[in-house]
Motif scaffolding. Structure first.
Motif, PDB file in Angstrom:
ATOM      1  N   LEU A 113       0.829  -1.213   0.000  1.00 35.45           N
ATOM      2  CA  LEU A 113       0.000   0.000   0.000  1.00 35.45           C
ATOM      3  C   LEU A 113       0.858   1.255   0.000  1.00 35.45           C
ATOM      4  CD1 LEU A 113      -2.930  -0.822   2.462  1.00 35.45           C
ATOM      5  CD2 LEU A 113      -2.934  -0.860  -0.027  1.00 35.45           C
ATOM      6  N   GLN A 114       1.954   1.219   0.753  1.00 39.43           N
ATOM      7  CA  GLN A 114       2.849   2.384   0.803  1.00 39.43           C
ATOM      8  C   GLN A 114       3.504   2.616  -0.554  1.00 39.43           C
ATOM      9  OE1 GLN A 114       5.341   1.086   4.054  1.00 39.43           O
ATOM     10  NE2 GLN A 114       4.066   2.097   5.592  1.00 39.43           N
ATOM     11  N   LEU A 115       3.909   1.533  -1.221  1.00 38.74           N
ATOM     12  CA  LEU A 115       4.512   1.670  -2.554  1.00 38.74           C
ATOM     13  C   LEU A 115       3.494   2.185  -3.564  1.00 38.74           C
ATOM     14  CD1 LEU A 115       6.676  -1.586  -2.732  1.00 38.74           C
ATOM     15  CD2 LEU A 115       7.508   0.765  -2.571  1.00 38.74           C
ATOM     16  N   ILE A 116       2.256   1.721  -3.448  1.00 39.36           N
ATOM     17  CA  ILE A 116       1.205   2.190  -4.361  1.00 39.36           C
ATOM     18  C   ILE A 116       0.981   3.692  -4.200  1.00 39.36           C
ATOM     19  CG2 ILE A 116      -1.292   2.081  -4.797  1.00 39.36           C
ATOM     20  CD1 ILE A 116      -1.124  -0.924  -4.289  1.00 39.36           C
ATOM     21  N   GLU A 117       0.927   4.151  -2.953  1.00 40.13           N
ATOM     22  CA  GLU A 117       0.742   5.585  -2.710  1.00 40.13           C
ATOM     23  C   GLU A 117       1.904   6.385  -3.282  1.00 40.13           C
ATOM     24  OE1 GLU A 117      -1.833   7.193  -1.558  1.00 40.13           O
ATOM     25  OE2 GLU A 117      -2.942   5.306  -1.367  1.00 40.13           O
ATOM     26  N   LYS A 118       3.113   5.841  -3.147  1.00 36.59           N
ATOM     27  CA  LYS A 118       4.288   6.521  -3.694  1.00 36.59           C
ATOM     28  C   LYS A 118       4.215   6.582  -5.212  1.00 36.59           C
ATOM     29  CE  LYS A 118       8.422   8.325  -3.780  1.00 36.59           C
ATOM     30  NZ  LYS A 118       8.640   9.715  -3.332  1.00 36.59           N
ATOM     31  N   LEU A 122       4.051  10.041  -7.957  1.00 33.55           N
ATOM     32  CA  LEU A 122       5.086  10.326  -8.950  1.00 33.55           C
ATOM     33  C   LEU A 122       4.486  10.813 -10.268  1.00 33.55           C
ATOM     34  CD1 LEU A 122       7.495   7.275  -8.452  1.00 33.55           C
ATOM     35  CD2 LEU A 122       7.876   9.637  -7.724  1.00 33.55           C
ATOM     36  N   GLU A 123       5.240  11.669 -10.947  1.00 35.91           N
ATOM     37  CA  GLU A 123       4.837  12.123 -12.277  1.00 35.91           C
ATOM     38  C   GLU A 123       5.075  11.002 -13.281  1.00 35.91           C
ATOM     39  OE1 GLU A 123       3.419  14.931 -12.993  1.00 35.91           O
ATOM     40  OE2 GLU A 123       3.560  15.830 -10.986  1.00 35.91           O
ATOM     41  N   GLN A 124       4.346  11.061 -14.396  1.00 35.10           N
ATOM     42  CA  GLN A 124       4.535  10.051 -15.429  1.00 35.10           C
ATOM     43  C   GLN A 124       5.980  10.074 -15.921  1.00 35.10           C
ATOM     44  OE1 GLN A 124       2.549   7.756 -16.422  1.00 35.10           O
ATOM     45  NE2 GLN A 124       0.707   8.404 -15.321  1.00 35.10           N
ATOM     46  N   GLY A 125       6.559   8.888 -16.060  1.00 30.16           N
ATOM     47  CA  GLY A 125       7.938   8.803 -16.506  1.00 30.16           C
ATOM     48  C   GLY A 125       8.548   7.463 -16.159  1.00 30.16           C
ATOM     49  N   ASP A 126       9.861   7.346 -16.408  1.00 34.55           N
ATOM     50  CA  ASP A 126      10.557   6.086 -16.194  1.00 34.55           C
ATOM     51  C   ASP A 126      10.531   5.655 -14.732  1.00 34.55           C
ATOM     52  OD1 ASP A 126      11.127   6.063 -18.866  1.00 34.55           O
ATOM     53  OD2 ASP A 126      13.154   6.875 -18.648  1.00 34.55           O
ATOM     54  N   GLU A 127      10.655   6.623 -13.819  1.00 33.25           N
ATOM     55  CA  GLU A 127      10.696   6.281 -12.395  1.00 33.25           C
ATOM     56  C   GLU A 127       9.376   5.666 -11.954  1.00 33.25           C
ATOM     57  OE1 GLU A 127      11.688   8.331  -8.032  1.00 33.25           O
ATOM     58  OE2 GLU A 127      11.638   9.566  -9.862  1.00 33.25           O
ATOM     59  N   LYS A 128       8.276   6.239 -12.443  1.00 33.72           N
ATOM     60  CA  LYS A 128       6.962   5.726 -12.066  1.00 33.72           C
ATOM     61  C   LYS A 128       6.752   4.332 -12.641  1.00 33.72           C
ATOM     62  CE  LYS A 128       2.103   7.029 -11.759  1.00 33.72           C
ATOM     63  NZ  LYS A 128       1.202   8.184 -11.703  1.00 33.72           N
ATOM     64  N   GLU A 129       7.154   4.132 -13.910  1.00 36.02           N
ATOM     65  CA  GLU A 129       6.996   2.823 -14.529  1.00 36.02           C
ATOM     66  C   GLU A 129       7.841   1.774 -13.824  1.00 36.02           C
ATOM     67  OE1 GLU A 129       7.806   3.093 -18.651  1.00 36.02           O
ATOM     68  OE2 GLU A 129       6.173   4.499 -19.079  1.00 36.02           O
ATOM     69  N   ALA A 130       9.046   2.164 -13.419  1.00 37.86           N
ATOM     70  CA  ALA A 130       9.913   1.218 -12.718  1.00 37.86           C
ATOM     71  C   ALA A 130       9.318   0.813 -11.378  1.00 37.86           C
ATOM     72  CB  ALA A 130      11.298   1.841 -12.514  1.00 37.86           C
ATOM     73  N   LEU A 131       8.708   1.774 -10.682  1.00 35.41           N
ATOM     74  CA  LEU A 131       8.099   1.462  -9.382  1.00 35.41           C
ATOM     75  C   LEU A 131       6.881   0.557  -9.559  1.00 35.41           C
ATOM     76  CD1 LEU A 131       8.025   1.757  -6.362  1.00 35.41           C
ATOM     77  CD2 LEU A 131       6.820   3.946  -6.627  1.00 35.41           C
ATOM     78  N   ILE A 132       6.108   0.788 -10.625  1.00 33.15           N
ATOM     79  CA  ILE A 132       4.958  -0.073 -10.893  1.00 33.15           C
ATOM     80  C   ILE A 132       5.424  -1.500 -11.171  1.00 33.15           C
ATOM     81  CG2 ILE A 132       3.086  -0.526 -12.522  1.00 33.15           C
ATOM     82  CD1 ILE A 132       2.744   2.486 -12.810  1.00 33.15           C
ATOM     83  N   GLU A 133       6.559  -1.653 -11.855  1.00 29.90           N
ATOM     84  CA  GLU A 133       7.112  -2.983 -12.100  1.00 29.90           C
ATOM     85  C   GLU A 133       7.447  -3.675 -10.781  1.00 29.90           C
ATOM     86  OE1 GLU A 133      10.440  -2.690 -14.680  1.00 29.90           O
ATOM     87  OE2 GLU A 133       9.374  -1.489 -16.170  1.00 29.90           O
ATOM     88  N   GLU A 165      -7.541   2.256  -5.393  1.00 30.19           N
ATOM     89  CA  GLU A 165      -8.810   2.970  -5.519  1.00 30.19           C
ATOM     90  C   GLU A 165      -8.952   3.599  -6.905  1.00 30.19           C
ATOM     91  OE1 GLU A 165      -8.844   5.662  -2.251  1.00 30.19           O
ATOM     92  OE2 GLU A 165      -9.347   4.113  -0.781  1.00 30.19           O
ATOM     93  N   ASN A 166      -8.663   2.779  -7.909  1.00 35.13           N
ATOM     94  CA  ASN A 166      -8.794   3.142  -9.334  1.00 35.13           C
ATOM     95  C   ASN A 166      -7.795   4.190  -9.808  1.00 35.13           C
ATOM     96  OD1 ASN A 166     -10.995   1.359  -9.483  1.00 35.13           O
ATOM     97  ND2 ASN A 166     -12.441   2.991  -8.953  1.00 35.13           N
ATOM     98  N   ARG A 167      -6.810   4.498  -8.990  1.00 36.84           N
ATOM     99  CA  ARG A 167      -5.844   5.526  -9.397  1.00 36.84           C
ATOM    100  C   ARG A 167      -4.684   4.941 -10.198  1.00 36.84           C
ATOM    101  NH1 ARG A 167      -4.779   8.177  -3.640  1.00 36.84           N
ATOM    102  NH2 ARG A 167      -5.031   5.967  -3.095  1.00 36.84           N
ATOM    103  N   LEU A 168      -4.484   3.625 -10.126  1.00 35.94           N
ATOM    104  CA  LEU A 168      -3.514   2.931 -10.969  1.00 35.94           C
ATOM    105  C   LEU A 168      -4.281   1.835 -11.703  1.00 35.94           C
ATOM    106  CD1 LEU A 168      -0.324   2.512  -8.730  1.00 35.94           C
ATOM    107  CD2 LEU A 168      -0.693   4.126 -10.584  1.00 35.94           C
ATOM    108  N   ASP A 169      -4.803   2.174 -12.871  1.00 37.64           N
ATOM    109  CA  ASP A 169      -5.641   1.251 -13.624  1.00 37.64           C
ATOM    110  C   ASP A 169      -4.854   0.720 -14.818  1.00 37.64           C
ATOM    111  OD1 ASP A 169      -7.563  -0.225 -14.783  1.00 37.64           O
ATOM    112  OD2 ASP A 169      -8.949   1.419 -15.204  1.00 37.64           O
ATOM    113  N   LEU A 170      -4.416  -0.518 -14.734  1.00 37.91           N
ATOM    114  CA  LEU A 170      -3.673  -1.141 -15.826  1.00 37.91           C
ATOM    115  C   LEU A 170      -4.472  -2.259 -16.477  1.00 37.91           C
ATOM    116  CD1 LEU A 170      -0.229  -1.499 -13.998  1.00 37.91           C
ATOM    117  CD2 LEU A 170      -1.102   0.446 -15.258  1.00 37.91           C
ATOM    118  N   THR A 171      -5.725  -2.438 -16.061  1.00 36.43           N
ATOM    119  CA  THR A 171      -6.510  -3.581 -16.532  1.00 36.43           C
ATOM    120  C   THR A 171      -6.849  -3.488 -18.008  1.00 36.43           C
ATOM    121  OG1 THR A 171      -8.547  -2.450 -15.828  1.00 36.43           O
ATOM    122  CG2 THR A 171      -7.524  -3.984 -14.271  1.00 36.43           C
ATOM    123  N   GLY A 172      -6.918  -2.279 -18.548  1.00 36.63           N
ATOM    124  CA  GLY A 172      -7.278  -2.137 -19.955  1.00 36.63           C
ATOM    125  C   GLY A 172      -6.103  -2.215 -20.896  1.00 36.63           C
ATOM    126  N   ILE A 173      -4.904  -2.360 -20.372  1.00 40.28           N
ATOM    127  CA  ILE A 173      -3.704  -2.410 -21.202  1.00 40.28           C
ATOM    128  C   ILE A 173      -3.345  -3.871 -21.443  1.00 40.28           C
ATOM    129  CG2 ILE A 173      -1.282  -1.757 -21.350  1.00 40.28           C
ATOM    130  CD1 ILE A 173      -1.884   0.595 -19.575  1.00 40.28           C
TER     131      ILE A 173
END
Length: 222
Positions: A113-118, A122-133, A165-173
């Motif tokens: 949950l803490q990682l999700i909030e972080k 984050l702004e869109q970019g490589d850092e955000k994508e890496a954290l999602i991974e 809470e729908n703020r990270l929605d990857l289901t449609g990708i």
């Protein structure tokens, strides 16, 4: 002969009768200056008798609190710390609030949950994508460990959407470079399979050599 049952009650038995008697003697001294001087000496003695307290934070403060308890909350001396009251020490600690996870996702843990909030911050970019991974990898590992079964990427994405809470929605990708996101997990599985195949080949070769040796030995005997 005087029995312990006839003596004053030990307020803190771990300090023993000697320190209890010193405290009682300190209370009887006529001047505050004398009592304060003796109290300092008792504090040093208490620290020597209980050296394990020195490893604790603010152990001096704790010794002064214990001194006041030994005096049955009745000691007029100069102290570097305010003395506690009976009410303060009798007060029960407040109930700790434990973190609550949404739905049936307790096995993911509070850190997810803490990682999700972080990641959301984050702004869109490589850092955000890496954290999602990182989040997706850890969620998948936690799911597999807890449920003892394989989980598809779509399930992880759906759980991630709900936890965020729908703020990270990857289901449609559909793609999202899933091979990249779960590269570590898949790569580990692939390595395990390779090791198993190698072990099986080695066992077959060893068995074949053993049979050949037995055949040669039987021929020689004939």
């Amino acid at each position: 002969m005087e029995y312990n049952t006839q003596k004053n009650k030990l307020q803190l038995p771990e300090y023993g009768r000697i320190i209890q008697q010193l405290v009682e003697r300190c209370k009887e001294l006529p001047s505050k200056e004398e009592r304060s001087e003796m109290a300092m000496g008792i504090i040093d003695f208490m620290g020597q008798r209980n050296p394990q307290l020195r490893d604790e934070e603010n152990y001096k403060h704790k010794l002064w609190d214990h001194l006041f308890i030994l005096a049955d909350y009745d000691l007029d001396v100069d102290s570097p710390y305010p003395f506690p009251t009976r009410e303060q020490l009798a007060e029960r600690p407040k109930r700790m609030e434990y973190p609550k996870l949404q739905g049936d996702f307790k096995f993911y843990g509070k850190s997810i949950l803490q990682l999700i909030e972080k990641a959301i911050e984050l702004e869109q970019g490589d850092e955000k994508e890496a954290l999602i991974e990182v989040i997706a990898n850890n969620m998948k590992k936690s799911y597999n460990v807890y449920n003892k079964e394989h989980v598809t990427d779509d399930v992880i994405f759906r759980h991630l959407k709900e936890l965020s809470e729908n703020r990270l929605d990857l289901t449609g990708i559909d793609t999202l470079e899933k091979s990249k996101i779960y590269y570590t997990t898949n790569n580990n599985n692939r390595n395990n399979n390779n090791r198993n195949q190698t072990n099986n080949r080695n066992q077959s070769n060893n068995k074949r050599r053993h049979n050949n040796n037995n055949n040669n030995h039987n021929k020689n005997r004939k």
